[in-house]
Design an enzyme around this catalytic site. Structure first.
Site, short mmCIF file in Angstrom:
data_model
loop_
_atom_site.label_atom_id
_atom_site.label_comp_id
_atom_site.label_asym_id
_atom_site.label_seq_id
_atom_site.Cartn_x
_atom_site.Cartn_y
_atom_site.Cartn_z
N GLY A 47 0.98 -1.11 -0.05
CA GLY A 47 -0.02 0.04 0.13
C GLY A 47 0.77 1.29 -0.14
O GLY A 47 0.04 2.52 -0.02
N ASP A 48 2.24 1.22 0.09
CA ASP A 48 3.03 2.40 -0.02
C ASP A 48 4.22 1.95 -0.90
O ASP A 48 4.23 1.05 -1.63
CB ASP A 48 3.32 2.84 1.34
CG ASP A 48 3.52 4.33 1.35
OD1 ASP A 48 4.14 4.89 0.71
OD2 ASP A 48 3.21 4.92 2.30
N ASP A 49 5.26 2.79 -0.88
CA ASP A 49 6.44 2.58 -1.96
C ASP A 49 7.15 1.39 -1.73
O ASP A 49 7.26 0.84 -0.40
CB ASP A 49 7.52 3.87 -1.53
CG ASP A 49 6.82 5.30 -1.73
OD1 ASP A 49 6.18 5.25 -2.45
OD2 ASP A 49 7.25 5.94 -0.92
#
Ligand SMILES: *[C@@H]1O[C@H](CO)[C@@H](O)[C@H](O)[C@H]1NC(C)=O
Ligand SMILES: *[C@@H]1O[C@H](CO)[C@@H](O)[C@H](O)[C@H]1NC(C)=O
Ligand SMILES: *[C@@H]1O[C@H](CO)[C@@H](O)[C@H](O)[C@H]1NC(C)=O
Ligand SMILES: *[C@@H]1O[C@H](CO)[C@@H](O)[C@H](O)[C@H]1NC(C)=O
Ligand SMILES: *[C@@H]1O[C@H](CO)[C@@H](O)[C@H](O)[C@H]1NC(C)=O
Ligand SMILES: *[C@@H]1O[C@H](CO)[C@@H](O)[C@H](O)[C@H]1NC(C)=O
Length: 495
Positions: A276-278
């Site tokens: 859900g993120d980098d």
């Protein structure tokens, strides 16, 4: 029970195992008898303890250990319900006595091992069997709280301290966390809900954090559902992260894959991340705290990374980059349904620098922006940041990129009065999506050059002509961390 393959194993004991032969010979001889008994159908459940099976575990590591013990020897129970925090901490404490005597391995067999946070020790290996799952305790009150990182000044979710990471180590040397693709499950759902409801008193824990340490390997593991970041090496050096699968829902908050933070000599390779993120976020501290701590991330290699992260970047540099980021190479990156490729995020007040960045070989599919540089990221630690602390962004090289189904080729935004310079982009083919934006490039406060880039770049990145298609640098000499070779380690495990 003994199986036919055990019988076969007896026949193929290699000569280098000869030192084990005294005990092994007795055991194997008894096994033979058992096999014969089993074949003729005789009940053999009550044969003596010497019949405990033993098998070999083999893997590659920065160092092999002189001693090995199983978590079960410290009272661990892998039933998914018994809390094993004490067993893990006791195991590490006991095994730390071997630090000067070849070090020790803690073996975690198949099972679900519910645990709270525990600390690692030096000259130590944590090994997870392929069907071993470390399950993070969901009792938030049982997570100890530690100080914010000095280079951040604050926690990221809440101003005060931070819940300590599930697997934590500080001031260590020579630590291996590995397995035959065993799993660490952060059971993050509860934490994500608390985060969304703004109910967290402190910053969420990470799955693995190693601080102030040297010579670290984390490999052949699957990490799922971390409460927040997955792997966080910070203020550390000589780090190999290899063969890691990281999975979290694509909407889960801040589930960054791997975040090297103020680290020197790091190699990240053969990694698969859905999150859900980098997927990889390179960092070095936040605003005035990061500037005063002054510890850059440098000599970093990222290769053979596959990333799926629709709302984030395959590789982000920043946004916390106040200690500087320098000499980063990224090679053979695949990103599918990911917001951007290698993205730089910074802001006025960050200070620091991002320079000498080399990217070569990206295959991208379904993406908003292939190239994205953001000079106004904001997101400050507090209001005391220095408005005169401008980041230096310089020497950013991208080459050999193929992308398909892209909404915008590039969005490159420097800072007014602080242009980002030395941007080089060559040999890039970007296939635009049916519903692509009208203008594929936007560029402000940036300077650089291009060659062989389709669609045609903005005027501030003039085309040098097709003969310059190989112009963007990618150094050819190895980085120091590339030359580190792993040893083959093998252990006889009894159970
Ligand atoms: C990880 O697993 C792969 C495939 O099983 C193996 O080739 C590699 O050597 C392992 N790496 C380490 C560091 O154990
Ligand atoms: C683990 O390390 C942290 C940070 O040094 C410390 O606060 C904590 O007490 C340690 N936990 C144990 C069980 O030793
Ligand atoms: C760990 O190392 C850091 C940096 O060298 C040092 O400031 C700190 O005091 C050390 N902590 C412990 C518990 O030794
Ligand atoms: C490790 O396990 C994950 C999750 O089950 C799987 O997706 C991945 O392919 C496995 N990796 C290897 C090298 O077997
Ligand atoms: C351009 O990039 C493609 C694919 O990324 C690569 O196969 C090719 O060798 C590159 N060409 C040059 C001249 O480097
Ligand atoms: C192209 O990207 C859009 C989102 O921009 C997506 O909805 C669509 O499924 C993608 N098409 C293909 C063929 O992957």
């Amino acid at each position: 029970m003994l199986k036919r393959k055990d019988f076969v194993k007896v026949m193929i004991i290699p000569p280098q195992k000869i030192q084990f032969m005294e005990i092994e010979l007795v055991k194997e001889a008894v096994k033979l008898v058992v096999v014969i008994l089993a074949v003729v159908g005789i009940e053999c459940r009550k044969l003596p303890r010497i019949l405990e099976e033993s098998f070999e575990v083999e893997y590659s590591a920065i160092s092999c250990r002189g001693h090995s013990a199983s978590i079960e020897e410290f009272g661990g129970v892998g039933d998914g319900e018994t809390l094993n925090t004490k067993a893990f901490q006791e195991a590490v404490n006991q095994l730390s006595q071997y630090a000067a005597d070849g070090g020790a391995q803690l073996y975690v067999p198949a099972g679900k091992w519910l645990t709270g946070s525990f600390n690692l020790t030096s000259h130590f290996t944590l090994y997870l069997h392929k069907d071993a799952v470390l399950l993070a305790s969901q009792d938030i009150d049982s997570w100890p709280v530690v100080d914010p990182l000095p280079s951040y000044g604050h926690g990221r979710d809440a101003p005060g301290g931070r819940y300590i990471s599930l697997v934590f180590g500080t001031n260590l040397t020579d630590v291996v966390i590995t397995g035959d693709n065993g799993t660490i499950d952060g059971q993050g759902e509860l934490w994500w809900q608390q985060f969304h409801k703004k109910k967290l008193k402190y910053t969420r824990p990470y799955l693995i954090e190693i601080m102030h340490s040297d010579t670290i390997q984390i490999s052949n593991l699957t990490l799922v559902n971390s409460p927040s970041w997955n792997v966080h090496p910070v203020y550390s050096s000589n780090i190999i992260l290899q063969g890691i699968t990281i999975i979290a829902p694509i909407t889960s908050p801040n589930t960054d894959g791997i975040n090297p933070d103020s680290c020197t000599n790091t190699r990240i390779e053969d990694i698969y991340i859905v999150s859900g993120d980098d997927c990889v976020a390179v960092k070095s501290g936040w605003d005035e705290y990061g500037i005063s701590y002054g510890m850059p991330t440098k000599q970093l290699l990222i290769r053979r990374l596959t990333c799926i992260s629709p709302y984030s970047a395959a590789i982000a540099l920043g946004s916390e980059m106040s200690g500087g980021i320098q000499n980063v190479r990224a090679q053979d990156i695949v990103a599918i349904n990911t917001e951007s490729g290698v993205r730089i995020k910074t802001a006025v007040g960050r200070g620091g620098f991002v320079k000498d960045i080399y990217v070569k070989g990206m295959t991208l599919h379904t993406m908003k922006w292939v190239f994205w540089i953001t000079g106004n990221y904001g997101s400050h630690a507090d209001n005391h940041y220095d408005p005169n602390a401008l980041p230096v962004i310089q020497g950013i090289n991208y080459r050999d990129v193929v992308a398909e189904n892209v909404s915008m080729a590039a969005r490159l935004e420097g800072i007014s009065g602080d242009p980002f310079t030395g941007i080089c982009i060559s040999n890039v083919t970007i296939g635009m999506a049916k519903k692509a934006k009208k203008y594929p490039w936007t560029c402000t406060d940036i300077e650089g050059i291009t060659s062989g880039v389709v669609p045609t770049p903005c005027a501030s990145l003039p085309d040098q002509g097709p003969e310059k298609i190989e112009m963007c640098d990618f150094p050819t000499e190895n980085m120091e961390i590339e030359n580190v070779e792993l040893q083959r380690c093998s252990y006889q495990i009894r159970y």
